[in-house]
Design a protein around this motif. Structure first.
Motif, PDB file in Angstrom:
ATOM      1  N   PHE A 193       0.835  -1.213   0.000  1.00 19.42           N
ATOM      2  CA  PHE A 193       0.000   0.000   0.000  1.00 19.42           C
ATOM      3  C   PHE A 193       0.863   1.254   0.000  1.00 19.42           C
ATOM      4  CE2 PHE A 193       0.450  -1.651   4.314  1.00 19.42           C
ATOM      5  CZ  PHE A 193       0.852  -0.545   5.050  1.00 19.42           C
ATOM      6  N   ARG A 194       0.190   2.371  -0.325  1.00 21.98           N
ATOM      7  CA  ARG A 194       0.879   3.654  -0.407  1.00 21.98           C
ATOM      8  C   ARG A 194       0.716   4.409   0.912  1.00 21.98           C
ATOM      9  NH1 ARG A 194       1.509   6.763  -5.692  1.00 21.98           N
ATOM     10  NH2 ARG A 194       2.101   8.846  -5.034  1.00 21.98           N
ATOM     11  N   VAL A 195       1.701   5.223   1.276  1.00 24.21           N
ATOM     12  CA  VAL A 195       1.640   6.011   2.507  1.00 24.21           C
ATOM     13  C   VAL A 195       1.980   7.457   2.146  1.00 24.21           C
ATOM     14  CG1 VAL A 195       2.611   6.321   4.824  1.00 24.21           C
ATOM     15  CG2 VAL A 195       2.314   4.005   3.906  1.00 24.21           C
ATOM     16  N   THR A 196       1.083   8.372   2.482  1.00 27.33           N
ATOM     17  CA  THR A 196       1.301   9.762   2.065  1.00 27.33           C
ATOM     18  C   THR A 196       2.415  10.415   2.893  1.00 27.33           C
ATOM     19  OG1 THR A 196      -0.346  10.509   3.640  1.00 27.33           O
ATOM     20  CG2 THR A 196      -1.119  10.102   1.398  1.00 27.33           C
ATOM     21  N   ALA A 197       3.057  11.413   2.277  1.00 22.66           N
ATOM     22  CA  ALA A 197       4.179  12.106   2.921  1.00 22.66           C
ATOM     23  C   ALA A 197       3.767  12.714   4.266  1.00 22.66           C
ATOM     24  CB  ALA A 197       4.724  13.188   1.986  1.00 22.66           C
TER      25      ALA A 197
END
Ligand code: SAM
Length: 284
Positions: A187-191
């Motif tokens: 999954f992606r993790v925002t900055a």
């Protein structure tokens, strides 16, 4: 009372008590979104009776999530200033051992022998970005049979790790990782989930390592050299890149490539791990 290790003011006060600040040179971006360490820990392996090697625990937010799910956690942290904080934040988790070391200098087979007690071993880390690829290669080449390696990396690095031969993002690390296992983007993790916030988003990937490699390589160093040579001079054709790197005649390389179904103008990024294995077998 349970400390919320993803709470910015908790992080700040823990660090202030020890008189330390974030160290950019160690790639310190700590998670402040509590769902992320939970999700990483949940997804890193199916085997609860594992030893997890964590790299860079920071103040321990992921370490804690690992400690409640798995039998044993060994966390290797380079920054001496964080060690007294980890002693506090992990005090309730006797199954955690924190080692104040540079992971690149750790004798991994020895560490595993000392702490795993025969359990399966996986790696789980929010990696420092300045050293992502060297750490991954160090883990893979250590000779330790990790079951899986789950890491948070910059999103574009995740693209590279998950690329297929022929994709623009495909490179040396992709071809080498393919030898050891299969990579999956989780999954992606925002900055904004980190402090300080990095410039780009991150992503979590998991490498499931082969128990037995599906590839037979007669001379591993030669195979590595071929992969390296193929990507060191990306703008050259593979024939030119390899003939200068390995001092081999161009027509021999072209003939080997033809046998594998590639033209003599092909570039390295078109070859899968298996193609590189086959090419090294033909050129040895
Ligand atoms: N796990 C924490 C989190 O998720 O909030 C911190 C992650 S931060 C991106 C990376 C951590 O790796 C920092 O704690 C940093 O000090 C540590 N680190 C950097 N280089 C290291 C190395 N060579 N060996 C061990 N730890 C390292």
């Amino acid at each position: 009372m349970e400390m919320d290790l993803c709470n910015l003011s908790v992080i700040r006060s823990l660090m202030a008590e020890e008189g330390i600040a974030f160290r950019k040179e160690f790639g310190q971006n700590f998670l402040i979104n509590p769902k992320v360490p939970q999700r990483i820990a949940e997804n890193c392996t199916d085997e609860a009776d594992s030893m997890i090697l964590e790299i860079g625990p920071g103040i321990g937010c992921l370490t804690k999530e690992l400690a409640i799910r798995y039998a044993k956690v060994v966390a290797v942290e380079i920054d001496r200033g964080l060690i007294p904080i980890l002693a506090k934040t992990l005090a309730d988790h006797p199954n955690v051992t924190v080692l104040n070391q540079d992971v690149m200098k750790v004798d991994l087979p020895r560490l595993v022998q000392e702490y795993a007690g025969g359990k399966p071993v996986s790696v789980c880390a929010n990696l420092p970005y300045y050293i992502t690829t060297p750490i991954l290669m160090y883990l893979l080449e250590s000779g330790v049979r990790f079951s899986s390696i789950t890491v948070m990396v910059q999103n574009e690095v995740a693209d590279r790790l998950c690329a297929a031969a022929g994709d623009a993002d495909y490179g040396q690390i992709t071809a080498m990782i393919g030898y050891y296992g299969r990579v999956k983007r989780l999954f992606r993790v925002t900055a904004g989930s980190f402090t300080p916030a990095p410039k780009v988003d991150s992503a979590v990937v998991r490498i499931d390592l082969y128990e037995e490699s599906p590839f037979t390589v007669r001379d591993f160093a030669f195979f590595q050299n071929i992969v390296r040579g193929a990507f060191e001079m990306r703008r050259k054709t593979l024939v030119n890149a390899l003939s200068s790197k390995l001092s081999l005649p161009k027509d021999r390389i072209a003939a080997a490539l033809a046998e594998l179904g590639f033209s003599e103008t092909v570039r390295g990024e078109k070859l899968s791990t298996k193609d590189f294995v086959d090419l090294s077998g033909l050129l040895l």
